[in-house]
Motif scaffolding. Structure first.
Motif, PDB file in Angstrom:
ATOM      1  N   CYS A   1       0.835  -1.337   0.024  1.00  0.00           N
ATOM      2  CA  CYS A   1       0.009   0.002   0.020  1.00  0.00           C
ATOM      3  C   CYS A   1       0.840   1.350  -0.137  1.00  0.00           C
ATOM      4  CB  CYS A   1      -0.736  -0.180   1.357  1.00  0.00           C
ATOM      5  SG  CYS A   1      -1.946   1.303   1.067  1.00  0.00           S
ATOM      6  N   CYS A   2       0.628   2.201  -0.820  1.00  0.00           N
ATOM      7  CA  CYS A   2       1.300   3.452  -0.872  1.00  0.00           C
ATOM      8  C   CYS A   2       0.960   4.132   0.448  1.00  0.00           C
ATOM      9  CB  CYS A   2       0.931   4.092  -2.341  1.00  0.00           C
ATOM     10  SG  CYS A   2       1.702   6.123  -2.188  1.00  0.00           S
ATOM     11  N   VAL A   3       1.922   4.803   0.997  1.00  0.00           N
ATOM     12  CA  VAL A   3       1.754   5.530   2.369  1.00  0.00           C
ATOM     13  C   VAL A   3       1.054   6.628   2.129  1.00  0.00           C
ATOM     14  CG1 VAL A   3       3.610   4.262   3.415  1.00  0.00           C
ATOM     15  CG2 VAL A   3       4.015   6.586   2.359  1.00  0.00           C
ATOM     16  N   ALA A   4       1.140   7.427   0.852  1.00  0.00           N
ATOM     17  CA  ALA A   4       0.286   8.781   0.738  1.00  0.00           C
ATOM     18  C   ALA A   4      -0.910   8.609   0.212  1.00  0.00           C
ATOM     19  CB  ALA A   4       1.054   9.431  -0.286  1.00  0.00           C
ATOM     20  N   CYS A   5      -1.322   7.750  -1.028  1.00  0.00           N
ATOM     21  CA  CYS A   5      -2.666   7.874  -1.502  1.00  0.00           C
ATOM     22  C   CYS A   5      -3.491   6.588  -1.099  1.00  0.00           C
ATOM     23  CB  CYS A   5      -2.673   7.753  -3.011  1.00  0.00           C
ATOM     24  SG  CYS A   5      -1.759   6.424  -3.648  1.00  0.00           S
ATOM     25  N   ARG A   6      -2.574   5.688  -0.271  1.00  0.00           N
ATOM     26  CA  ARG A   6      -3.169   4.314   0.116  1.00  0.00           C
ATOM     27  C   ARG A   6      -3.833   3.252  -0.902  1.00  0.00           C
ATOM     28  NH1 ARG A   6      -1.281   3.496   4.587  1.00  0.00           N
ATOM     29  NH2 ARG A   6      -2.902   2.196   5.384  1.00  0.00           N
ATOM     30  N   ALA A   7      -3.282   3.745  -2.282  1.00  0.00           N
ATOM     31  CA  ALA A   7      -3.538   2.565  -3.250  1.00  0.00           C
ATOM     32  C   ALA A   7      -2.859   1.324  -3.235  1.00  0.00           C
ATOM     33  CB  ALA A   7      -3.258   3.314  -4.555  1.00  0.00           C
ATOM     34  N   GLN A   8      -3.276   0.024  -3.360  1.00  0.00           N
ATOM     35  CA  GLN A   8      -2.820  -0.895  -3.133  1.00  0.00           C
ATOM     36  C   GLN A   8      -2.353  -1.394  -4.789  1.00  0.00           C
ATOM     37  OE1 GLN A   8      -4.075  -4.228  -1.046  1.00  0.00           O
ATOM     38  NE2 GLN A   8      -4.244  -3.083   0.700  1.00  0.00           N
ATOM     39  N   ALA A   9      -0.985  -1.876  -4.512  1.00  0.00           N
ATOM     40  CA  ALA A   9      -0.579  -2.198  -6.070  1.00  0.00           C
ATOM     41  C   ALA A   9       0.359  -3.379  -5.739  1.00  0.00           C
ATOM     42  CB  ALA A   9       0.181  -1.035  -6.622  1.00  0.00           C
ATOM     43  N   PRO A  10       0.815  -4.057  -7.038  1.00  0.00           N
ATOM     44  CA  PRO A  10       1.697  -4.808  -6.635  1.00  0.00           C
ATOM     45  C   PRO A  10       3.093  -4.770  -6.372  1.00  0.00           C
ATOM     46  CG  PRO A  10       0.782  -5.556  -9.024  1.00  0.00           C
ATOM     47  CD  PRO A  10       0.419  -4.016  -8.305  1.00  0.00           C
ATOM     48  N   LYS A  11       3.871  -5.354  -5.298  1.00  0.00           N
ATOM     49  CA  LYS A  11       4.977  -4.773  -4.621  1.00  0.00           C
ATOM     50  C   LYS A  11       6.027  -4.424  -5.476  1.00  0.00           C
ATOM     51  CE  LYS A  11       8.786  -6.584  -1.732  1.00  0.00           C
ATOM     52  NZ  LYS A  11       9.104  -7.675  -0.732  1.00  0.00           N
TER      53      LYS A  11
END
Length: 96
Positions: free
Chosen positions: A10-20
């Protein structure tokens, strides 16, 4: 047999989840210094951002400090920003 699972973060800024492997990792090492981790495998506590804009947002709101559980100075942010710039430049060249 189950299909291979792709680890997500999870991106710490926008909280979007994406493959590592599609996110940019920032790591705090044992000495407490923060740096960009181009391999995604360096030892230490890590935090992920998805873009340069999210890095700036995390910097403004001190989200990286919270995620890495340490205080970051201007020199830490500059060191991370320089590594991110290099990685993003390499990515844009490979996409062309």
């Amino acid at each position: 047999m189950a299909p291979d699972r792709v680890p997500t973060r999870c991106c710490v800024a926008c909280r979007a989840q994406a493959p590592k492997d599609s996110l940019l990792r920032i790591v705090r090492d044992a000495e407490g210094a923060a740096a960009f981790d181009p391999t995604g495998r360096a030892a230490g506590r890590g935090a992920y951002v998805c873009s340069a804009a999210c890095f700036e947002r995390a910097r403004e709101r001190r989200l990286l400090e919270r995620a890495l559980r340490c205080r970051l100075g201007d020199e830490d942010y500059e060191r991370v920003a320089e590594g991110l710039r290099g990685a993003l430049e390499r990515l844009s060249k490979t996409e062309e």
